[in-house]
Design an enzyme around this catalytic site. Sequence first.
Site, PDB file in Angstrom:
ATOM      1  CG  ASP A  86       2.312   0.887   0.763  1.00 40.53           C
ATOM      2  OD1 ASP A  86       3.231   0.499   1.502  1.00 40.53           O
ATOM      3  OD2 ASP A  86       1.142   0.478   0.848  1.00 40.53           O
ATOM      4  CG  ASP A 118       2.073   7.013   1.857  1.00 40.52           C
ATOM      5  OD1 ASP A 118       1.344   6.280   2.539  1.00 40.52           O
ATOM      6  OD2 ASP A 118       2.241   6.865   0.628  1.00 40.52           O
TER       7      ASP A 118
END
Length: 299
Positions: free
Chosen positions: A24, A22
Site C-alpha cells: 500500500d 510493501d
Amino acid sequence: MAGTYARLVENHSLPRTAAFFDLDKTVIAKSSTLTFSKSFYQGGLINRRAVLRTAYAQFVFLAGGADHDQMERMREYLSALCKGWNVRQVKEIVAETLHDLIDPIIYDEAASLIEEHHTAGRDVVIVSTSGAEVVEPIGELLGADRVVATRMVVGDDGCFTGEVEYYAYGPTKAEAVQELAESEGYDLARCFAYSDSATDVPMLASVGNPYAVNPDRALRREAIARGWPILVFNRPVRLKQRLPAFSMPPRPALVAAAAVGAAAATAGLVWYATRRRSAAAQALATRTTTAAIDQFARI
C-alpha cells in the site's frame, strides 16, 4: 521480450537475492484492503455506514496521518468488521473486481522496479499488512514470486472468526524477511526493500539496499538520518497498457454495480490531493528512480 514481465527469472548464481515490497502506497496508490470496501458493500458483506467509515480510513491513510496507534485501531476495526464473512465469498468478490480496482492504481515506477528485479534474476516478494485474501491475488497480478500477508483465523464453517492468526506488521515483517532468507538462501546484504511507512524500518534495515517510497514524515526523517534513498512514485498505470507482454488471468464477470456517492466523492478528493506534486519533487523523483534502476544492473 515476450513473457518477460510474467515469467519467473531463475537466479542460478548463489547466494540468491530478492526485492521485498510493501504494497500500500508503495506498489499501489491506496490501501489494498480499504479499496475493496465498495465491492464488499455490493456483495452484502458490509452496510453503507461501514463503507463511509472505510472511506474516512482511506483518507487518513492517504494523508499520511495514520500513526501506530491509529493503525492498531484500524486493524481492530477491520478484524471485527470481517467477523462472520464467508471466505469463499470474499475471494470471489476480490477476483471479480481486482482488475477494475487495483490495476488502475499500480504505480508505473513500481512496475518498472519489479520488471528490473526480475530481469536481474531476483525474486520479488510482496510483504503487506493487508489480508492474504486480498494480497495474494494482487501479488499474482504483479507477477510476484512470493507473498507475506496477514492471515485471519477461519472457523469450521468457512467464515472468519474475527481473530488474527498472523499479523504482518512492523518487526514481524522483518522476521518474515529473515525467515525467507534462511529458507530460500537469500543474501540479505545484496537484497532490496521498499516501503512508505516508518513501521517498516525494521524490514528496510534488514537488507543492504533499502528505499523509502513516498515516505511518511517519520520514515523521511529516518531515511535522511540513515542515508537511505528516497523515491517518489506518482504515476499510476494499467499493467495491460504499460506491459503488453504481461500475462493477465481471465477477467471474471463483475458484481452488479451500486453507487455509493459519498465514499466515491471522498476517494476522488483524496486522490486529487495526493496527485498534486511540485515540479521540483517530480524532477527529483525521476532522477532518483532512474539512478536506482541503473544501479540494479551493477549489483
